[in-house]
Design a protein around this motif. Structure first.
Motif, short mmCIF file in Angstrom:
data_model
loop_
_atom_site.label_atom_id
_atom_site.label_comp_id
_atom_site.label_asym_id
_atom_site.label_seq_id
_atom_site.Cartn_x
_atom_site.Cartn_y
_atom_site.Cartn_z
N GLN A 127 -3.85 -12.34 14.63
CA GLN A 127 -2.81 -12.73 15.59
C GLN A 127 -2.44 -14.20 15.41
O GLN A 127 -1.25 -14.56 15.38
CB GLN A 127 -3.31 -12.47 17.01
CG GLN A 127 -2.32 -12.77 18.11
CD GLN A 127 -2.86 -12.34 19.47
OE1 GLN A 127 -3.60 -11.36 19.58
NE2 GLN A 127 -2.49 -13.06 20.52
N TYR A 128 -3.45 -15.04 15.29
CA TYR A 128 -3.23 -16.48 15.11
C TYR A 128 -2.50 -16.76 13.80
O TYR A 128 -1.57 -17.57 13.74
CB TYR A 128 -4.57 -17.20 15.15
CG TYR A 128 -4.50 -18.68 14.86
CD1 TYR A 128 -3.99 -19.58 15.80
CD2 TYR A 128 -4.92 -19.18 13.63
CE1 TYR A 128 -3.93 -20.94 15.53
CE2 TYR A 128 -4.86 -20.54 13.34
CZ TYR A 128 -4.36 -21.41 14.29
OH TYR A 128 -4.28 -22.75 14.01
N GLN A 142 5.48 -10.16 13.07
CA GLN A 142 4.97 -10.42 14.42
C GLN A 142 5.24 -9.23 15.35
O GLN A 142 4.38 -8.84 16.14
CB GLN A 142 5.61 -11.68 14.99
CG GLN A 142 5.14 -12.97 14.32
CD GLN A 142 5.96 -14.17 14.76
OE1 GLN A 142 7.15 -14.06 15.05
NE2 GLN A 142 5.31 -15.33 14.82
N LEU A 165 1.28 -16.04 16.47
CA LEU A 165 1.39 -15.58 17.86
C LEU A 165 0.34 -16.29 18.71
O LEU A 165 -0.80 -16.44 18.28
CB LEU A 165 1.19 -14.07 17.93
CG LEU A 165 2.31 -13.22 17.33
CD1 LEU A 165 1.87 -11.75 17.23
CD2 LEU A 165 3.59 -13.33 18.17
N ARG A 225 -0.47 -14.96 12.23
CA ARG A 225 0.93 -14.51 12.28
C ARG A 225 1.77 -15.38 13.21
O ARG A 225 2.93 -15.06 13.48
CB ARG A 225 0.98 -13.04 12.72
CG ARG A 225 0.61 -12.09 11.58
CD ARG A 225 0.23 -10.71 12.09
NE ARG A 225 -0.05 -9.82 10.98
CZ ARG A 225 -1.16 -9.84 10.24
NH1 ARG A 225 -2.10 -10.73 10.49
NH2 ARG A 225 -1.31 -8.98 9.25
N ASP A 231 -9.03 -9.23 14.66
CA ASP A 231 -7.69 -9.04 15.21
C ASP A 231 -7.17 -10.31 15.87
O ASP A 231 -5.97 -10.59 15.86
CB ASP A 231 -7.66 -7.87 16.21
CG ASP A 231 -8.47 -8.14 17.46
OD1 ASP A 231 -9.54 -8.77 17.34
OD2 ASP A 231 -8.05 -7.70 18.55
N ARG A 247 -0.84 -3.62 17.91
CA ARG A 247 -2.01 -4.07 18.67
C ARG A 247 -2.01 -3.45 20.06
O ARG A 247 -3.04 -2.98 20.54
CB ARG A 247 -2.01 -5.60 18.78
CG ARG A 247 -3.13 -6.18 19.64
CD ARG A 247 -3.00 -7.69 19.75
NE ARG A 247 -4.07 -8.27 20.55
CZ ARG A 247 -4.05 -8.37 21.86
NH1 ARG A 247 -2.98 -7.92 22.55
NH2 ARG A 247 -5.06 -8.93 22.52
N PHE A 281 2.91 -6.38 14.45
CA PHE A 281 1.54 -6.67 14.86
C PHE A 281 1.37 -6.48 16.36
O PHE A 281 0.41 -5.84 16.82
CB PHE A 281 1.15 -8.11 14.48
CG PHE A 281 -0.22 -8.50 14.96
CD1 PHE A 281 -1.34 -8.19 14.21
CD2 PHE A 281 -0.39 -9.14 16.18
CE1 PHE A 281 -2.61 -8.51 14.66
CE2 PHE A 281 -1.66 -9.48 16.64
CZ PHE A 281 -2.77 -9.16 15.87
N LEU A 282 2.29 -7.02 17.15
CA LEU A 282 2.17 -6.96 18.60
C LEU A 282 2.30 -5.53 19.11
O LEU A 282 1.54 -5.10 19.98
CB LEU A 282 3.24 -7.86 19.25
CG LEU A 282 2.99 -8.31 20.69
CD1 LEU A 282 1.63 -8.96 20.84
CD2 LEU A 282 4.09 -9.25 21.15
N ARG A 315 0.29 -8.33 26.70
CA ARG A 315 1.41 -8.42 25.74
C ARG A 315 2.52 -9.30 26.29
O ARG A 315 3.06 -10.18 25.58
CB ARG A 315 1.95 -7.01 25.45
CG ARG A 315 3.19 -6.99 24.55
CD ARG A 315 4.03 -5.75 24.83
NE ARG A 315 4.45 -5.68 26.23
CZ ARG A 315 4.77 -4.55 26.85
NH1 ARG A 315 4.74 -3.40 26.21
NH2 ARG A 315 5.15 -4.57 28.12
#
Length: 360
Positions: free
Chosen positions: A164-165, A20, A169, A167, A160, A27, A23-24, A134
């Motif tokens: 996100q979903y 996570q 988040l 993972r 993307d 991103r 990814f964040l 973010r």
């Protein structure tokens, strides 16, 4: 939303797993880079396709590319500018052609790139909004606020957003709005497809030749029952074959087509009203502007409020007097001018009477 401090971001990040966090961070970095490329392209007048990858966008731009922006935190200056100044925010840029990398503060960043102040402002505003998004995702994760995306997995959603979903988040408000817009568009497409299937083969062939916006408006009008069968096709013989075919197939008219026909009908009505007048009336009307001609002919059957004898001695424009003399209707502003002149005349008469009494 108030931006989170660096310490708050670190605390919230520590509650995420490694996947996570990666990814964040990745991103956020990629969105900033994309925003930079798009802003730079807009300034240079270069068209970028929204489906282009960052690498494809870079190939279009022979310029400095934003690598990263580092934030040292509130009231902290741990970074350095190439000029030696201590920085909170450090802009790292790379020259695509030369491969040179620069580490700059805000002032040097603006001066070094020689970009207009408006472009720099757009860059900063865009990057700030990405940081806010973010922070919003982190706060939603902390409060366990998750959007039920599983109900919309049948939609053509951006990859993307799906990543996100998957993972674990949450989605930002902007992302949720995007999902709902895609859902609305998807449901409308389904409805349009259903309406299309209800048409005859000949109607389908006609509708298929329309552009997307016209096809949408036409099909939705069919759902609302707006057929134009009450119109006499023979009366519209001056119009193009497409419109006549549309009416022949009992298909509704588009708003712009309705407006065109209404204006045509008004013009015909005005022409008929004009030719019903005396030659002298016609000649007078034709000396006026097109706008005044139309306004006057639209009033042609309204009652006449004045006769020439009542206004001939008033301080009025000759055009108004001529119009009244020809027994033609008046426009609102002309009627107002007559009332104004009458009131002034009454005041003068009253003053003269009072003066005469005083003298006597």
């Amino acid at each position: 939303m108030v931006p989170l401090s660096k310490n708050e971001i670190e605390i919230l990040m520590s509650t995420l797993n490694k996947e996570q966090i990666y990814f964040l961070q990745h991103r956020t970095k990629q969105k900033k880079k994309s925003r930079w490329l798009q802003t730079l392209a807009n300034d240079k007048g270069i068209d970028l396709n929204e489906k282009m990858s960052d690498q494809e966008m870079e190939e279009k731009l022979d310029d400095w590319i934003l690598v990263e922006i580092k934030d040292g935190g509130y009231q902290k200056r741990p970074h350095k500018c190439d000029c030696g100044q201590a920085l909170r925010f450090q802009y790292i840029i790379r020259n695509k052609a030369q491969g040179a990398v620069r580490y700059l503060g805000e002032n040097c960043f603006e001066n070094y790139l020689s970009l207009p102040a408006s472009v720099i402002k757009d860059v900063k505003k865009g990057l700030y909004s990405i940081d806010l998004e973010r922070d919003e995702i982190l706060m939603k994760y902390k409060k366990n606020l998750f959007y039920p995306l599983d109900k919309y997995m049948h939609l053509p959603l951006p990859q993307d957003l799906l990543d996100q979903y998957e993972r674990g988040l949450p989605l930002s408000d902007n992302q949720i709005n995007l999902v709902e817009r895609i859902h609305t568009r998807y449901e409308e497409e389904r409805k349009l497809a259903s309406l299309f299937q209800r048409l005859t083969i000949e109607q389908q062939q006609f509708v298929s030749k329309q552009n997307q916006e016209d096809r949408r408006e036409l099909l939705l009008s069919i759902e609302e029952g707006h057929a134009e069968s009450f119109l006499d096709i023979e009366d519209l013989s001056e119009f193009n074959e497409t419109l006549l075919k549309q009416l022949h197939l009992n298909l509704p008219l588009l708003e712009r087509q309705k407006q065109m026909i209404e204006e045509w009908q008004r013009t015909k009505k005005r022409e008929k009203a004009l030719y019903a007048l005396t030659l002298e009336q016609q000649q007078f009307i034709l000396t006026l502007s097109k706008e005044k001609q139309a306004a006057l002919l639209d009033q042609i059957h309204k009652p006449l409020y004045f006769i020439y004898e009542e206004i001939k001695n008033l301080p009025l424009d000759d055009q108004i007097k001529k119009q009244v003399d020809l027994k033609l209707p008046l426009l609102k502003e002309q009627i107002y001018q007559i009332h104004l002149a009458q009131n002034k005349g009454e005041c003068v008469t009253k003053r003269n009477a009072e003066t005469k009494i005083a003298i006597d």
